[in-house]
Design a protein around this motif. Structure first.
Motif, PDB file in Angstrom:
ATOM      1  N   HIS A  73     -22.223 -42.166  63.978  1.00  0.00           N
ATOM      2  CA  HIS A  73     -23.558 -42.719  63.814  1.00  0.00           C
ATOM      3  C   HIS A  73     -23.580 -43.755  62.697  1.00  0.00           C
ATOM      4  O   HIS A  73     -22.649 -43.859  61.895  1.00  0.00           O
ATOM      5  N   THR A  74     -24.658 -44.495  62.702  1.00  0.00           N
ATOM      6  CA  THR A  74     -24.964 -45.400  61.605  1.00  0.00           C
ATOM      7  C   THR A  74     -26.431 -45.188  61.250  1.00  0.00           C
ATOM      8  O   THR A  74     -27.188 -44.599  62.039  1.00  0.00           O
ATOM      9  N   VAL A  75     -26.840 -45.640  60.074  1.00  0.00           N
ATOM     10  CA  VAL A  75     -28.226 -45.451  59.632  1.00  0.00           C
ATOM     11  C   VAL A  75     -28.913 -46.811  59.558  1.00  0.00           C
ATOM     12  O   VAL A  75     -28.390 -47.754  58.951  1.00  0.00           O
ATOM     13  N   VAL A  82     -31.494 -42.689  62.284  1.00  0.00           N
ATOM     14  CA  VAL A  82     -30.096 -42.475  62.651  1.00  0.00           C
ATOM     15  C   VAL A  82     -29.865 -43.005  64.062  1.00  0.00           C
ATOM     16  O   VAL A  82     -30.537 -42.584  65.017  1.00  0.00           O
ATOM     17  N   ALA A 117     -27.078 -42.918  66.730  1.00  0.00           N
ATOM     18  CA  ALA A 117     -25.835 -42.194  67.019  1.00  0.00           C
ATOM     19  C   ALA A 117     -25.397 -42.457  68.455  1.00  0.00           C
ATOM     20  O   ALA A 117     -26.200 -42.859  69.308  1.00  0.00           O
ATOM     21  N   ALA A 133     -25.294 -36.729  58.855  1.00  0.00           N
ATOM     22  CA  ALA A 133     -26.613 -37.357  58.976  1.00  0.00           C
ATOM     23  C   ALA A 133     -27.681 -36.470  58.351  1.00  0.00           C
ATOM     24  O   ALA A 133     -27.634 -35.237  58.463  1.00  0.00           O
ATOM     25  N   ASP A 134     -28.648 -37.081  57.703  1.00  0.00           N
ATOM     26  CA  ASP A 134     -29.771 -36.357  57.106  1.00  0.00           C
ATOM     27  C   ASP A 134     -30.602 -35.726  58.227  1.00  0.00           C
ATOM     28  O   ASP A 134     -31.149 -36.441  59.078  1.00  0.00           O
ATOM     29  N   VAL A 151     -33.590 -39.287  65.108  1.00  0.00           N
ATOM     30  CA  VAL A 151     -32.308 -39.663  65.713  1.00  0.00           C
ATOM     31  C   VAL A 151     -32.531 -40.359  67.046  1.00  0.00           C
ATOM     32  O   VAL A 151     -33.224 -39.837  67.930  1.00  0.00           O
ATOM     33  N   LEU A 200     -23.226 -36.599  64.716  1.00  0.00           N
ATOM     34  CA  LEU A 200     -24.306 -36.390  63.749  1.00  0.00           C
ATOM     35  C   LEU A 200     -23.810 -35.831  62.420  1.00  0.00           C
ATOM     36  O   LEU A 200     -24.625 -35.571  61.523  1.00  0.00           O
TER      37      LEU A 200
END
Length: 392
Positions: A260-262, A271, A273, A299-300, A305, A296
């Motif tokens: 994933h990237t934010v 997020v 993903a 990930a927060d 998401v 994930l």
């Protein structure tokens, strides 16, 4: 394993080729046989017409598996084009031959003779099929229409309200050279002024080297925040999944191979993903297989998401992991009516927005391109513009 259990297992394995051949023969017999019966045999045409129609049907039936093998298993694009077109035409004829029998029996009940009813059915099926094939080809080859949908994501922060996500999928660059079409699709996407652009797989039918020119315009697609890509099932035919991931990275996309990237805007985060296609694990490609836990990881959990997954049925994992919105393709909306009935036996959604839990929604695109037959009948292609709305 004991000798008693080994013998039945060996027998089952030895029967598999016979079962496959028998099933294939039955399917092809029905697919080609019903149109032949409807258009040629039931109409009571003069003997020369019946003979000519029978020869054409027989030659098509015999040539089809040979062309499919040479095209899709031996890499002959010309054979693929002929086989795919034949498949599309015969599917339309098959579907409307089945429907045509309603007219046939209605005419018989109305007092018409068998020959009159048969010829009326044959002519009607041919006429309707011809119109649908021509129209379906035009629909398949056109630049997809833009479908605009607002989607409320309750956990989305106000800073991300109005985020514009463009979804393209199932471009299926293939035996028909569509480099020009690809450039037009890129131009259409860029006109939408996207924050995020997503491609959820099935880029091409063939290797990177074979489809390099057609895929090249993907490098020119613009997005303010991110461009994300995940593999579809067709990338794994010939074990080409990793090569397409690498190539998309070279084109400037983020290949979300179980990661994933934010995304951040206006002080709020999202997020983005992606997971491999559902077929990746069984494809024989080392290190590939849908793994939402890996995607994930880190990930927060408080952040919303957006998950990219090629097949709608992967939403089961999305639900269990609290994903807010999954974007998918794969179904083509059925592509050629009434094939959508078979698609729905395998997938939980055909097209559009659907809800799968209190939190998880799924958007399924009908796709931008087509697989195999260059036809789209009652299943138009699309580029989706999804505007995300905050719950606040």
């Amino acid at each position: 394993m004991s000798a008693d259990t080994a013998v039945p297992a060996t027998r089952r394995r030895s029967l598999r080729p016979l079962l496959f051949a028998g099933t294939l023969t039955l399917v092809l017999g029905l697919l080609f046989g019903l149109p032949w019966w409807t258009i040629v045999l039931s109409a009571g045409w003069p003997a020369p017409v019946t003979a000519a129609g029978t020869v054409v049907a027989a030659l098509a039936l015999l040539a089809f598996p040979v062309l499919m093998y040479r095209g899709h298993f031996r890499g002959n694009d010309f054979a693929s084009r002929v086989a795919d077109t034949l498949l599309g035409v015969i599917w339309v004829l098959f579907a409307w031959s089945a429907i045509g029998h309603v007219l046939y029996f209605a005419l018989l009940l109305g007092g018409a003779g068998a020959t009159t009813a048969g010829r009326a059915m044959a002519v009607s099926v041919l006429a309707v099929s011809a119109v649908l094939v021509v129209w379906g080809y035009a629909e398949a080859m056109r630049v997809p229409r833009v479908k605009r949908v607002d989607i409320t994501v309750p956990r989305l922060g106000p800073g991300l309200d109005g985020t514009r996500v463009v979804l393209i999928t199932d471009t299926h660059y293939g035996p028909i050279d569509r480099a020009g079409w690809s450039r037009k699709v890129t131009a259409a996407v860029n006109e939408l002024d996207a924050d995020i652009v997503c491609h959820t797989g099935d880029i091409a039918d063939g290797t990177v080297a074979m489809r390099l020119e057609q895929a090249a315009p993907l490098a020119d697609i613009r997005a303010r925040l991110a461009r994300g890509y995940v593999t579809g099932n067709h990338e794994y035919i010939g074990r080409g999944g990793q090569s397409w991931l690498d190539h998309m990275t070279e084109l400037g996309w983020q290949s979300l191979h179980n990661r994933h990237t934010v995304i951040e805007r206006g002080g709020d985060r999202l997020v983005l993903a992606g997971i491999d296609d559902a077929t990746a694990r069984s494809s024989g490609s080392p290190g590939h297989g849908a793994d939402i836990d890996a995607a994930l990881s880190g990930a927060d959990p408080e952040l919303p998401v957006l998950l990219l997954a090629h097949q709608p049925k992967q939403v089961t994992d999305a639900v269990s992991h609290g994903v807010d919105l999954q974007l998918s393709g794969h179904t083509h909306g059925g592509q050629i009516w009434p094939f959508h009935l078979l698609v729905l036996l395998d997938q939980p959604a055909l097209a559009g927005l659907s809800r799968h839990s209190e939190r998880t929604q799924l958007y399924t695109s009908r796709g931008a391109g087509f697989w195999g037959p260059p036809l789209r009948v009652f299943a138009p292609s699309e580029i989706a513009l999804l505007t995300l709305r905050s719950g606040g």
